[in-house]
Motif scaffolding. Structure first.
Motif, PDB file in Angstrom:
ATOM      1  N   PHE A 124       0.820  -1.203   0.000  1.00 59.22           N
ATOM      2  CA  PHE A 124       0.000   0.000   0.000  1.00 59.22           C
ATOM      3  C   PHE A 124       0.861   1.263   0.000  1.00 59.22           C
ATOM      4  CE2 PHE A 124      -2.421  -3.415   1.878  1.00 59.22           C
ATOM      5  CZ  PHE A 124      -3.659  -3.291   1.267  1.00 59.22           C
ATOM      6  N   PHE A 125       0.324   2.304  -0.679  1.00 58.06           N
ATOM      7  CA  PHE A 125       0.999   3.592  -0.801  1.00 58.06           C
ATOM      8  C   PHE A 125       0.012   4.703  -0.484  1.00 58.06           C
ATOM      9  CE2 PHE A 125       2.714   0.481  -3.684  1.00 58.06           C
ATOM     10  CZ  PHE A 125       4.082   0.555  -3.499  1.00 58.06           C
ATOM     11  N   ASP A 126       0.558   5.875  -0.136  1.00 59.17           N
ATOM     12  CA  ASP A 126      -0.301   7.035   0.138  1.00 59.17           C
ATOM     13  C   ASP A 126       0.433   8.302  -0.265  1.00 59.17           C
ATOM     14  OD1 ASP A 126      -2.336   8.664   0.932  1.00 59.17           O
ATOM     15  OD2 ASP A 126      -1.905   8.519   3.073  1.00 59.17           O
ATOM     16  N   ALA A 127      -0.019   8.909  -1.365  1.00 61.93           N
ATOM     17  CA  ALA A 127       0.592  10.154  -1.840  1.00 61.93           C
ATOM     18  C   ALA A 127      -0.035  11.377  -1.206  1.00 61.93           C
ATOM     19  CB  ALA A 127       0.485  10.233  -3.364  1.00 61.93           C
ATOM     20  N   ASN A 128      -1.079  11.175  -0.390  1.00 61.73           N
ATOM     21  CA  ASN A 128      -1.779  12.292   0.246  1.00 61.73           C
ATOM     22  C   ASN A 128      -1.911  12.037   1.746  1.00 61.73           C
ATOM     23  OD1 ASN A 128      -2.778  13.859  -2.277  1.00 61.73           O
ATOM     24  ND2 ASN A 128      -3.397  11.739  -2.672  1.00 61.73           N
ATOM     25  N   PRO A 129      -0.806  12.075   2.472  1.00 62.61           N
ATOM     26  CA  PRO A 129      -0.851  11.742   3.907  1.00 62.61           C
ATOM     27  C   PRO A 129      -1.637  12.742   4.743  1.00 62.61           C
ATOM     28  CG  PRO A 129       1.311  12.589   3.291  1.00 62.61           C
ATOM     29  CD  PRO A 129       0.564  12.374   2.019  1.00 62.61           C
ATOM     30  N   GLY A 130      -1.945  13.901   4.186  1.00 65.36           N
ATOM     31  CA  GLY A 130      -2.669  14.920   4.949  1.00 65.36           C
ATOM     32  C   GLY A 130      -4.155  14.669   5.068  1.00 65.36           C
ATOM     33  N   THR A 132      -7.708  12.007   5.378  1.00 60.89           N
ATOM     34  CA  THR A 132      -8.101  10.979   6.357  1.00 60.89           C
ATOM     35  C   THR A 132      -7.921   9.556   5.833  1.00 60.89           C
ATOM     36  OG1 THR A 132     -10.397  11.083   5.604  1.00 60.89           O
ATOM     37  CG2 THR A 132      -9.771  12.502   7.455  1.00 60.89           C
ATOM     38  N   ASP A 133      -7.759   9.386   4.518  1.00 62.93           N
ATOM     39  CA  ASP A 133      -7.596   8.050   3.960  1.00 62.93           C
ATOM     40  C   ASP A 133      -6.184   7.536   4.230  1.00 62.93           C
ATOM     41  OD1 ASP A 133     -10.150   8.123   2.979  1.00 62.93           O
ATOM     42  OD2 ASP A 133      -9.545   8.855   1.006  1.00 62.93           O
ATOM     43  N   PRO A 134      -6.051   6.333   4.772  1.00 61.80           N
ATOM     44  CA  PRO A 134      -4.718   5.827   5.100  1.00 61.80           C
ATOM     45  C   PRO A 134      -3.910   5.369   3.892  1.00 61.80           C
ATOM     46  CG  PRO A 134      -6.364   4.160   5.576  1.00 61.80           C
ATOM     47  CD  PRO A 134      -7.119   5.392   5.178  1.00 61.80           C
ATOM     48  N   THR A 135      -4.567   5.195   2.734  1.00 58.21           N
ATOM     49  CA  THR A 135      -3.874   4.726   1.538  1.00 58.21           C
ATOM     50  C   THR A 135      -4.642   5.178   0.307  1.00 58.21           C
ATOM     51  OG1 THR A 135      -3.144   2.753   0.319  1.00 58.21           O
ATOM     52  CG2 THR A 135      -5.104   2.522   1.683  1.00 58.21           C
ATOM     53  N   ASP A 136      -3.937   5.353  -0.795  1.00 56.58           N
ATOM     54  CA  ASP A 136      -4.628   5.681  -2.047  1.00 56.58           C
ATOM     55  C   ASP A 136      -4.178   4.800  -3.210  1.00 56.58           C
ATOM     56  OD1 ASP A 136      -2.126   6.680  -2.716  1.00 56.58           O
ATOM     57  OD2 ASP A 136      -2.706   8.777  -2.509  1.00 56.58           O
ATOM     58  N   HIS A 137      -3.392   3.734  -2.910  1.00 55.65           N
ATOM     59  CA  HIS A 137      -2.963   2.853  -3.992  1.00 55.65           C
ATOM     60  C   HIS A 137      -2.526   1.514  -3.416  1.00 55.65           C
ATOM     61  CE1 HIS A 137      -1.900   2.038  -8.102  1.00 55.65           C
ATOM     62  NE2 HIS A 137      -0.717   1.587  -7.736  1.00 55.65           N
ATOM     63  N   VAL A 138      -2.748   0.446  -4.203  1.00 54.33           N
ATOM     64  CA  VAL A 138      -2.373  -0.899  -3.758  1.00 54.33           C
ATOM     65  C   VAL A 138      -1.849  -1.689  -4.948  1.00 54.33           C
ATOM     66  CG1 VAL A 138      -4.746  -1.743  -4.092  1.00 54.33           C
ATOM     67  CG2 VAL A 138      -3.170  -3.004  -2.597  1.00 54.33           C
ATOM     68  N   GLY A 139      -0.855  -2.513  -4.690  1.00 53.36           N
ATOM     69  CA  GLY A 139      -0.313  -3.392  -5.708  1.00 53.36           C
ATOM     70  C   GLY A 139      -0.079  -4.778  -5.140  1.00 53.36           C
ATOM     71  N   LEU A 140       0.212  -5.741  -6.014  1.00 54.13           N
ATOM     72  CA  LEU A 140       0.460  -7.128  -5.630  1.00 54.13           C
ATOM     73  C   LEU A 140       1.947  -7.409  -5.761  1.00 54.13           C
ATOM     74  CD1 LEU A 140      -0.693 -10.018  -4.986  1.00 54.13           C
ATOM     75  CD2 LEU A 140      -0.755 -10.374  -7.479  1.00 54.13           C
ATOM     76  N   TYR A 141       2.572  -7.838  -4.656  1.00 52.88           N
ATOM     77  CA  TYR A 141       4.008  -8.114  -4.682  1.00 52.88           C
ATOM     78  C   TYR A 141       4.268  -9.408  -5.434  1.00 52.88           C
ATOM     79  CZ  TYR A 141       8.863  -8.406  -3.170  1.00 52.88           C
ATOM     80  OH  TYR A 141      10.236  -8.461  -3.149  1.00 52.88           O
ATOM     81  N   ILE A 142       5.231  -9.375  -6.382  1.00 57.56           N
ATOM     82  CA  ILE A 142       5.494 -10.535  -7.231  1.00 57.56           C
ATOM     83  C   ILE A 142       6.906 -11.075  -7.035  1.00 57.56           C
ATOM     84  CG2 ILE A 142       3.834  -9.760  -8.949  1.00 57.56           C
ATOM     85  CD1 ILE A 142       6.182  -8.917 -10.718  1.00 57.56           C
ATOM     86  N   GLY A 143       7.644 -10.512  -6.078  1.00 60.77           N
ATOM     87  CA  GLY A 143       9.015 -10.952  -5.852  1.00 60.77           C
ATOM     88  C   GLY A 143      10.019 -10.027  -6.496  1.00 60.77           C
ATOM     89  N   ASP A 144      11.294 -10.175  -6.101  1.00 62.58           N
ATOM     90  CA  ASP A 144      12.382  -9.406  -6.702  1.00 62.58           C
ATOM     91  C   ASP A 144      12.162  -7.903  -6.569  1.00 62.58           C
ATOM     92  OD1 ASP A 144      14.855  -9.210  -7.967  1.00 62.58           O
ATOM     93  OD2 ASP A 144      13.981  -9.126  -9.971  1.00 62.58           O
ATOM     94  N   ASN A 145      11.558  -7.479  -5.443  1.00 60.37           N
ATOM     95  CA  ASN A 145      11.325  -6.052  -5.147  1.00 60.37           C
ATOM     96  C   ASN A 145      10.345  -5.396  -6.110  1.00 60.37           C
ATOM     97  OD1 ASN A 145      12.080  -4.026  -3.185  1.00 60.37           O
ATOM     98  ND2 ASN A 145      13.037  -2.884  -4.852  1.00 60.37           N
ATOM     99  N   LYS A 146       9.448  -6.179  -6.716  1.00 56.81           N
ATOM    100  CA  LYS A 146       8.538  -5.633  -7.715  1.00 56.81           C
ATOM    101  C   LYS A 146       7.080  -5.906  -7.347  1.00 56.81           C
ATOM    102  CE  LYS A 146      11.644  -5.979 -11.744  1.00 56.81           C
ATOM    103  NZ  LYS A 146      12.842  -6.347 -11.002  1.00 56.81           N
ATOM    104  N   ILE A 147       6.210  -5.012  -7.822  1.00 60.10           N
ATOM    105  CA  ILE A 147       4.771  -5.203  -7.709  1.00 60.10           C
ATOM    106  C   ILE A 147       4.157  -5.139  -9.094  1.00 60.10           C
ATOM    107  CG2 ILE A 147       4.586  -4.228  -5.383  1.00 60.10           C
ATOM    108  CD1 ILE A 147       3.474  -1.643  -6.732  1.00 60.10           C
ATOM    109  N   ILE A 148       3.007  -5.793  -9.252  1.00 60.88           N
ATOM    110  CA  ILE A 148       2.183  -5.609 -10.443  1.00 60.88           C
ATOM    111  C   ILE A 148       0.927  -4.900  -9.989  1.00 60.88           C
ATOM    112  CG2 ILE A 148       1.064  -7.884 -10.268  1.00 60.88           C
ATOM    113  CD1 ILE A 148       1.102  -7.911 -13.385  1.00 60.88           C
ATOM    114  N   HIS A 149       0.487  -3.893 -10.752  1.00 65.45           N
ATOM    115  CA  HIS A 149      -0.624  -3.055 -10.300  1.00 65.45           C
ATOM    116  C   HIS A 149      -1.246  -2.318 -11.465  1.00 65.45           C
ATOM    117  CE1 HIS A 149       2.146   0.714  -9.867  1.00 65.45           C
ATOM    118  NE2 HIS A 149       2.794  -0.220 -10.517  1.00 65.45           N
ATOM    119  N   TYR A 172       5.404   4.726   0.326  1.00 61.16           N
ATOM    120  CA  TYR A 172       5.144   3.385   0.851  1.00 61.16           C
ATOM    121  C   TYR A 172       4.539   3.499   2.249  1.00 61.16           C
ATOM    122  CZ  TYR A 172       6.136  -1.433   2.350  1.00 61.16           C
ATOM    123  OH  TYR A 172       6.040  -2.714   2.817  1.00 61.16           O
ATOM    124  N   VAL A 173       3.439   2.792   2.489  1.00 60.00           N
ATOM    125  CA  VAL A 173       2.778   2.825   3.797  1.00 60.00           C
ATOM    126  C   VAL A 173       3.044   1.540   4.566  1.00 60.00           C
ATOM    127  CG1 VAL A 173       0.573   2.995   5.011  1.00 60.00           C
ATOM    128  CG2 VAL A 173       0.967   4.354   2.953  1.00 60.00           C
TER     129      VAL A 173
END
Length: 471
Positions: A124-130, A132-149, A172-173
């Motif tokens: 999970f990621f959050d580009a707007n920490p200010g 009330t939403d704790p996150t604004d994006h999510v991806g699936l970890y696929i290994g080797d430091n990578k996500i698909i999203h 990164y959250v």
């Protein structure tokens, strides 16, 4: 990233005895305040690894086929936002995230450190920490430091390195591991069996206020609970909700485990139950009521309504099993001519698995209705292939028989289309199925629905016409 939706505090309502009961408070602040670390007492690593590989294969198969949109479309051409993309990928592999909102996804599973990520984790990621939403994006970890999203309208589905840009580094959250808690234990507990029994009946029974008749799949709210437990080998001994609330031992909301009974009233302050649900694990309440007519689920995020919640009771006596030992991995062989790569599901594997998952679920009808899974035989194959980015163009079996390349019966491969007559003459094409391997095929047939059949069956032998390879 994703377009943020304006979210307000709302409550999902259940109508009981003419009164509306708010079951879930979905306020973002309410959700954010209730992060729960779910411990995983089961060693299901082999199952987790296999499921993660299947998830990744499905996600990768959507690269170049799915487009970014806040309007979700689960058939080709696919359209998703970031969270609805993740939810779809999990749905296609039989895992129920039960939400297309990343804030609610982040409340599931248990948190894992960034340096301990494994395939299948949600990141999970959050580009707007200010806000009330704790996150604004999510991806699936696929290994080797990578996500698909589903990244954005420019990139659509893509693979990104977590250190590739400042967005991933700075926003990164956290990461949550959801596969152990959403999969059955190894071996399955009674709670797992109860939950599986519920989903096996989902949308197949009718809920009413007076009648319990397994022969017609008609139940009251409490009657269905009793029936599901019987299927798991547990006799509650009553279809009366008041009696059910006396069973077992009381359990607090923060200690619920799969299979616990949860009771609600219809009048604030009353100790008389009007509704009973089954706790499905990881914030899920499995609930059926006359408000829905058929079995449905309510996603608990993250607390039961404080005003109408009465109590929860534990009627299952078995405890989580001890971790199942997993043999140490064999040494990795040195590179050589006999070294093989890990098996990754092919598109044919995914098509076959999806078709098989519809056995007993898709129904015959002279229509094409994805909502009710009602199809002609060729409508069924069109639907299955559409889910995997292949357009068969027509719901006529005779037309589909002109696609791709002819293949001999002795050379059939997974995913091939097999065409049949229906008059025991093997001439005019009126039926089509999907070859799933081991001389078996899945097809939809009038009077039987979706079935798996052997190519050596009497019907298939008499009616076989030809086969086509469209993959």
């Amino acid at each position: 990233m994703k377009k943020k939706l304006i979210t307000t505090s709302v409550a999902l309502m259940i109508t009981v005895s003419g009164m509306s009961i708010p079951i879930i408070n979905t306020s973002p602040n309410h959700v954010a305040a209730a992060t729960t670390a779910i411990q995983n007492p089961y060693n299901n690593q082999a199952a987790v690894d296999a499921k993660a590989d299947a998830l990744i294969a499905t996600a990768k198969n959507l690269i170049g086929k799915a487009q970014y949109s806040s309007d979700v479309k689960k058939t080709y051409p696919y359209q998703f936002a970031c969270a609805s993309f993740i939810n779809f990928v999990f749905e296609q592999n039989g895992v129920d995230l039960a939400t297309s909102t990343e804030e609610y996804m982040m409340e599931q599973g248990y948190e894992v450190p960034r340096d301990q990520l494994q395939k299948g984790d949600l990141v999970f990621f959050d580009a707007n920490p200010g806000n009330t939403d704790p996150t604004d994006h999510v991806g699936l970890y696929i290994g080797d430091n990578k996500i698909i999203h589903m990244a954005n309208p420019e990139l659509d589905v893509t693979i990104s390195d977590l250190d590739s840009t400042s967005y991933y580094k700075n926003n990164y959250v956290k990461a949550k591991r959801v596969l152990p808690s959403l999969l059955s234990a190894n071996p399955a507990t009674k709670g797992d069996q109860v939950v599986s029994g519920y989903f096996a009946l989902k949308d197949k029974v009718k809920i009413n206020s007076t009648t319990n008749n397994p022969a017609t799949a008609t139940f009251t709210n409490a009657g269905l609970v009793d029936h599901i437990y019987k299927q798991a080998g547990i006799n509650l001994g009553t279809t009366n909700i008041n009696e059910q609330m006396k069973l077992g031992q009381p359990v607090s909301r923060d200690k619920l485990t799969k299979g616990d009974l949860v009771f609600f009233n219809s009048k604030i302050g009353s100790s008389t139950p009007a509704l009973v649900g089954i706790y499905g694990g990881d914030h899920r309440l499995l609930l059926a009521s006359t408000a829905y007519g058929t079995v449905t689920r309510i996603f608990m995020l993250p607390y039961y309504d404080q005003q109408h919640y009465i109590t929860a009771r534990r009627v299952i006596t078995d405890t989580p099993v001890a971790p199942v030992p997993v043999p140490a991995p064999a040494p990795v062989p040195a590179p050589g001519p006999e070294t093989t790569s890990p098996v990754v599901p092919t598109k044919a594997d995914n098509i076959v698995a999806f078709a098989a998952s519809l056995v007993g679920k898709a129904n015959f009808g002279y229509a094409y209705n994805e909502n009710t899974l009602t199809f002609t035989p060729a409508g069924f194959t069109k639907y299955v292939y559409n889910q995997h980015g292949i357009n068969l163009k027509s719901t006529l079996a005779s037309y589909q028989a002109t696609l791709g390349q002819t293949v001999e019966k002795a050379n059939l491969q997974k995913g091939d289309l097999i065409f049949f007559s229906s008059n025991n003459l093997g001439t005019s094409i009126t039926n089509v199925g999907i070859y799933v391997g081991d001389n078996q095929f899945v097809h939809l047939i009038k009077g039987k629905g979706t079935i798996k059949e052997n190519l050596n069956s009497d019907w298939a032998t008499k009616n076989y016409v030809t086969a086509r390879r469209v993959l």
